[in-house]
Write a protein that holds these residues in place. Structure first.
Motif, PDB file in Angstrom:
ATOM      1  N   GLU A 138       0.813  -1.211   0.000  1.00 39.10           N
ATOM      2  CA  GLU A 138       0.000   0.000   0.000  1.00 39.10           C
ATOM      3  C   GLU A 138       0.846   1.260   0.000  1.00 39.10           C
ATOM      4  O   GLU A 138       0.346   2.342  -0.276  1.00 39.10           O
ATOM      5  CB  GLU A 138      -0.926   0.001   1.220  1.00 39.10           C
ATOM      6  N   GLN A 139       2.127   1.128   0.321  1.00 40.91           N
ATOM      7  CA  GLN A 139       3.046   2.264   0.299  1.00 40.91           C
ATOM      8  C   GLN A 139       4.313   1.853  -0.444  1.00 40.91           C
ATOM      9  O   GLN A 139       4.603   0.653  -0.577  1.00 40.91           O
ATOM     10  CB  GLN A 139       3.400   2.680   1.727  1.00 40.91           C
ATOM     11  N   PRO A 140       5.082   2.809  -0.975  1.00 40.76           N
ATOM     12  CA  PRO A 140       6.312   2.468  -1.698  1.00 40.76           C
ATOM     13  C   PRO A 140       7.283   1.708  -0.797  1.00 40.76           C
ATOM     14  O   PRO A 140       7.407   1.997   0.392  1.00 40.76           O
ATOM     15  CB  PRO A 140       6.876   3.842  -2.099  1.00 40.76           C
ATOM     16  N   VAL A 141       7.984   0.730  -1.388  1.00 42.40           N
ATOM     17  CA  VAL A 141       8.923  -0.093  -0.631  1.00 42.40           C
ATOM     18  C   VAL A 141      10.259  -0.162  -1.367  1.00 42.40           C
ATOM     19  O   VAL A 141      10.373   0.235  -2.530  1.00 42.40           O
ATOM     20  CB  VAL A 141       8.385  -1.525  -0.421  1.00 42.40           C
ATOM     21  N   VAL A 142      11.257  -0.678  -0.665  1.00 47.52           N
ATOM     22  CA  VAL A 142      12.529  -1.061  -1.282  1.00 47.52           C
ATOM     23  C   VAL A 142      12.527  -2.579  -1.371  1.00 47.52           C
ATOM     24  O   VAL A 142      12.347  -3.265  -0.356  1.00 47.52           O
ATOM     25  CB  VAL A 142      13.740  -0.576  -0.459  1.00 47.52           C
ATOM     26  N   LEU A 143      12.693  -3.101  -2.570  1.00 50.86           N
ATOM     27  CA  LEU A 143      12.735  -4.550  -2.789  1.00 50.86           C
ATOM     28  C   LEU A 143      14.188  -4.959  -3.006  1.00 50.86           C
ATOM     29  O   LEU A 143      14.824  -4.529  -3.968  1.00 50.86           O
ATOM     30  CB  LEU A 143      11.890  -4.940  -3.998  1.00 50.86           C
ATOM     31  N   LEU A 144      14.713  -5.770  -2.107  1.00 54.00           N
ATOM     32  CA  LEU A 144      16.072  -6.286  -2.227  1.00 54.00           C
ATOM     33  C   LEU A 144      16.018  -7.707  -2.769  1.00 54.00           C
ATOM     34  O   LEU A 144      15.452  -8.597  -2.136  1.00 54.00           O
ATOM     35  CB  LEU A 144      16.770  -6.270  -0.860  1.00 54.00           C
ATOM     36  N   VAL A 145      16.587  -7.915  -3.940  1.00 55.46           N
ATOM     37  CA  VAL A 145      16.718  -9.258  -4.523  1.00 55.46           C
ATOM     38  C   VAL A 145      18.181  -9.650  -4.330  1.00 55.46           C
ATOM     39  O   VAL A 145      19.060  -9.215  -5.072  1.00 55.46           O
ATOM     40  CB  VAL A 145      16.325  -9.281  -6.004  1.00 55.46           C
ATOM     41  N   ASP A 146      18.418 -10.452  -3.303  1.00 54.80           N
ATOM     42  CA  ASP A 146      19.787 -10.719  -2.860  1.00 54.80           C
ATOM     43  C   ASP A 146      20.380 -11.938  -3.549  1.00 54.80           C
ATOM     44  O   ASP A 146      19.747 -12.994  -3.624  1.00 54.80           O
ATOM     45  CB  ASP A 146      19.785 -10.941  -1.343  1.00 54.80           C
TER      46      ASP A 146
END
Length: 279
Positions: A138-146
């Motif tokens: 519902e809010q902007p996120v940081v997506l970490l693809v490790d």
């Protein structure tokens, strides 16, 4: 989000993360263009920490997808809560008589039952995994693809498709589109593997991968001096000279001084060989 490269650099510095001008420029452009940031380098150089710091300075929640061999779409996207669906099925079975009691014909009864499909294929039975969580947020996120280099080519292709459109198809529910475009950070240790392939071309492919994986685990340990890339190369060359085809405890223990230089570090690594060599 960021007005300039200088602002990116300052905000990272204020968060006690020293980002180079090059890294700050990449982050600034990625934020402006809605494109992923790819950070490559050996384990222990701060790739994952960059994503965590980016989450902090932008006040966005961090969602992490850890890649590994065998990771597929289902494990990255969602899973169905089958036990809950089964419970609902049992409830419907108990109420089926009431549901079709006023149906004038068999087709009408079937239509009434079919009309309940939404009760079984809905978000209440969906357990989001990291990718779907980032898209549904519902809010902007940081997506970490490790450690994307650990994923198989088929999954990499799927992931790049998702990150190009920021939407996924859930067969039972249709297309799910991102409410907000996430900031995406991809990390990869693959450059060390490429260096070993280039500098030690005679090393078998699987052995090269095992060397990189083992070195990465050793770098997570509390050692006086963590192995550098040059020491990884020395170790790889020594294994080739000894005609090693795989990393077994005996060959690792006898060649470990090529990688780890201090006596206490050697003792610590030898005491954790089972973890270092675990798949």
């Amino acid at each position: 989000m960021f007005e300039s490269v200088e602002e990116v650099q300052k905000r990272f510095r204020d968060a006690r993360y020293i980002a180079s001008r090059r890294v700050s420029t990449v982050v600034f452009l990625a934020a402006r263009m809605g494109r992923p940031v790819l950070i490559e380098g050996p384990a222990g150089v701060g790739k994952t920490e960059l994503a965590k710091t980016l989450s902090d300075i932008t006040a966005r929640p961090l969602i992490r997808l850890q890649c590994y061999e065998g990771l597929d779409e289902g494990k990255a996207l969602y899973e169905w809560k089958y036990a809950k669906q089964l419970l609902y099925t049992q409830l419907l079975r108990e109420r089926i008589g009431e549901l079709i009691a006023d149906a004038p014909s068999l087709p009408d009864a079937v239509a009434k039952i079919a009309g309940q499909e939404d009760a079984f294929f809905s978000y209440r039975f969906l357990s989001p995994r990291p990718l779907l969580s980032a898209i549904q947020a519902e809010q902007p996120v940081v997506l970490l693809v490790d450690e994307i280099d650990k994923a198989e080519p088929e999954f990499e292709a799927f992931l790049l498709e998702v990150l190009s459109d920021f939407q996924v198809s859930v067969p039972e529910l249709g297309t799910v589109r991102a409410k907000h475009i996430p900031l995406v950070v991809l990390t990869s240790n693959n450059d060390e593997l490429q260096i070993i392939r280039l500098k030690v071309p005679e090393i078998p492919e699987q052995l090269a991968r095992s060397v990189v994986a083992a070195v990465q685990k050793i770098r997570t340990m509390d050692l006086r001096k963590l192995p550098s890339v040059s020491e990884s190369l020395d170790w790889a060359r020594s294994l080739v000279i000894l005609n090693a085809r795989e990393l077994d405890p005996g060959i690792v223990e006898s060649t470990l001084t090529m990688l780890v230089k201090h006596e206490k570090d050697l003792e610590r690594v030898k005491g954790s060989l089972d973890k270092v060599l675990a798949e």
